[in-house]
Scaffold this motif. Structure first.
Motif, PDB file in Angstrom:
ATOM      1  N   ALA A  18       0.833  -1.208   0.000  1.00  0.00           N
ATOM      2  CA  ALA A  18       0.000   0.000   0.000  1.00  0.00           C
ATOM      3  C   ALA A  18       0.868   1.259   0.000  1.00  0.00           C
ATOM      4  N   LYS A  20       3.879   1.449  -1.196  1.00  0.00           N
ATOM      5  CA  LYS A  20       4.493   1.555  -2.527  1.00  0.00           C
ATOM      6  C   LYS A  20       3.512   2.162  -3.532  1.00  0.00           C
ATOM      7  N   THR A  21       2.241   1.793  -3.415  1.00  0.00           N
ATOM      8  CA  THR A  21       1.219   2.368  -4.299  1.00  0.00           C
ATOM      9  C   THR A  21       1.114   3.877  -4.072  1.00  0.00           C
ATOM     10  N   GLU A  22       1.147   4.289  -2.782  1.00  0.00           N
ATOM     11  CA  GLU A  22       1.094   5.718  -2.469  1.00  0.00           C
ATOM     12  C   GLU A  22       2.331   6.433  -3.012  1.00  0.00           C
ATOM     13  N   ASP A  24       4.155   5.539  -5.614  1.00  0.00           N
ATOM     14  CA  ASP A  24       3.998   5.650  -7.066  1.00  0.00           C
ATOM     15  C   ASP A  24       3.025   6.769  -7.421  1.00  0.00           C
ATOM     16  N   GLY A  25       2.008   6.946  -6.582  1.00  0.00           N
ATOM     17  CA  GLY A  25       1.045   8.005  -6.847  1.00  0.00           C
ATOM     18  C   GLY A  25       1.648   9.394  -6.737  1.00  0.00           C
TER      19      GLY A  25
END
Length: 455
Positions: A18, A20-22, A24-25
């Motif tokens: 999660a 890592k997703t943030e 990348d965002g």
């Protein structure tokens, strides 16, 4: 207990995913708009990256504990099987339960990655090939890794070796670890990034209903070539076949240490087409300090000049200094006319110090100078200049420099050393450096004032 720990591990992995997703965002919009991160975006990026590193530490500790309990459980299982063979299984055998299979290769385990690598690639041993293939799946599932392109026959090192490889390498690659890291894309030999060569313009309109300023922007690109950084280790076949201990950790440490130095030198001082290190970037800010009898006091304003040139050329602040340990030691040895040190520990809260000491270190963070952290790195060359006795001080906006790295690969060869019954183990990685996109983010202090210091 193991079930609980594995559930905890799953939770940590999901939390890391999660984060890592943030992360990348945060960079998605700047990448789409082909611009650099704003100050707020960069702060958010650093904070999120710090959280991810903290999760990685938790995950590594938990993996070690799970592996330890796995080994205890296997010992209990073997003991129960022996008791069963002697007719004494009873309740103790019923309490033995295998929750899941441990990792194929782990610290202290019986399976040797390098031994299997040799047997698979040289002898075609089926069991070794199966273990290596199973390990590839484990690593890719747990770290979401994709292997970099190569000539074929490569295998990804075990998960613990990838983690240790990074940890071991960090000691010898100070500068490389302080610029912005990114994963190297697969299937490419170069990475090109867009660059605005000259921008649009505005001007006051002369009178109403007259033409307004019309200036077209011009764009270009900067290219970073992908380099291969490799190390090798020659071992006897007897060692791989008959050694009672697992040699993986010893061999990995040797190869990782060599790679760390080579990667750091690549970032600092490489000078090949599309593979230019920080000291060789065309158009970087040059600050010259020329003096036959240099002093720390005379060097001080040169540091201010290095910082202000980044302010005025890049319009954003510098954030780090890099220097050789001998230069920092020379600065800490300087005293004023009353014999008081000019560089003092930060805990003393000095009022008139030129710099402040942090940790006493031969590499890594050492203190502050002009309000910016100082990192000492013994890989900064000391044989530059006309007298081949000068070092350099690099002041940098580190987020503008991108260091791409792939996943380390390993191979084994017997043919080249067959006449002496030896095996050549080869460990390598691909890397690319973007240091030239913003030359004005880099200031280099050079000159005879940075000759070999005297104490």
């Amino acid at each position: 207990m193991l079930a609980f720990l594995r559930k905890q591990m799953q939770d940590l992995l999901e939390q890391r995913a999660a984060l890592k997703t943030e992360l990348d965002g945060i960079i998605a919009t700047p990448v789409a708009e082909e611009r650099d991160l704003s100050t707020d975006e960069h702060t958010a990026f650093d904070a999120k990256a710090h959280e991810i590193r903290a999760k990685d530490v938790e995950i590594e500790k938990l993996q070690a504990r799970i592996a330890e309990l796995d080994e205890d459980e296997k010992r209990s299982q073997r003991a129960a099987e022996l008791l069963a063979q002697n007719g004494q299984a009873g309740e103790r055998r019923e309490r033995v339960q295998v929750v899941s299979e441990p990792e194929t290769y782990r610290k202290g385990g019986n399976a040797s990655y390098f031994r299997d690598l040799f047997r698979a690639q040289v002898n075609g041993n089926r069991e070794s090939i199966e273990r290596l293939a199973r390990n590839d799946r484990e690593v890719q599932e747990k770290r979401a890794l994709t292997t970099t392109d190569g000539a074929g026959g490569e295998f990804v090192p075990p998960l613990w070796m990838v983690n240790d490889y990074i940890a071991l390498a960090r000691g010898g690659r100070v500068v490389a670890d302080q610029v912005r890291p990114m994963a190297l894309p697969t299937g490419t030999d170069s990475i090109s990034l867009p660059k605005v060569a000259s921008g649009t313009a505005t001007a006051e309109q002369t009178t109403q209903n007259t033409a307004v300023q019309d200036t077209d922007a011009t764009t270009g690109s900067v290219t970073a070539g992908v380099a291969t950084i490799a190390g090798k280790q020659v071992v006897s076949q007897q060692l791989l076949d008959q050694s009672p201990i697992n040699m993986d950790q010893i061999l990995l440490a040797d190869l990782a240490a060599d790679y760390a130095v080579k990667a750091d030198v690549f970032v600092i001082n490489n000078n090949a087409t599309n593979k230019v290190g920080l000291l060789n970037v065309s158009g970087a800010n040059a600050v010259t300090y020329t003096d036959a009898t240099p002093t720390v006091g005379e060097l001080y304003p040169k540091g201010a000049d290095a910082i202000q040139q980044i302010h005025t050329g890049r319009f954003l602040p510098a954030d780090k200094h890099f220097m050789h340990p001998r230069r920092w030691a020379w600065m800490t040895a300087a005293v004023d006319t009353a014999g008081r040190p000019l560089v003092v520990p930060a805990a003393n809260m000095p009022q008139n110090a030129l710099a402040a000491m942090g940790e006493v270190a031969s590499e890594g963070f050492a203190g502050t100078w002009h309000g910016l952290p100082v990192f000492v790195d013994p890989n900064i060359p000391v044989n530059l200049g006309a007298g081949t006795n000068e070092d350099r001080i690099i002041t940098l906006r580190s987020s503008d420099v991108i260091f791409f790295e792939g996943t380390p690969q390993a191979e084994a060869f017997r043919e080249t050393k067959a006449d002496q019954l030896s095996v050549l183990l080869r460990f390598y990685n691909y890397a690319a450096l973007h240091a030239s996109r913003y030359p004005k983010s880099i200031s280099v202090i050079a000159g005879t004032g940075l000759i070999t210091p005297t104490f």
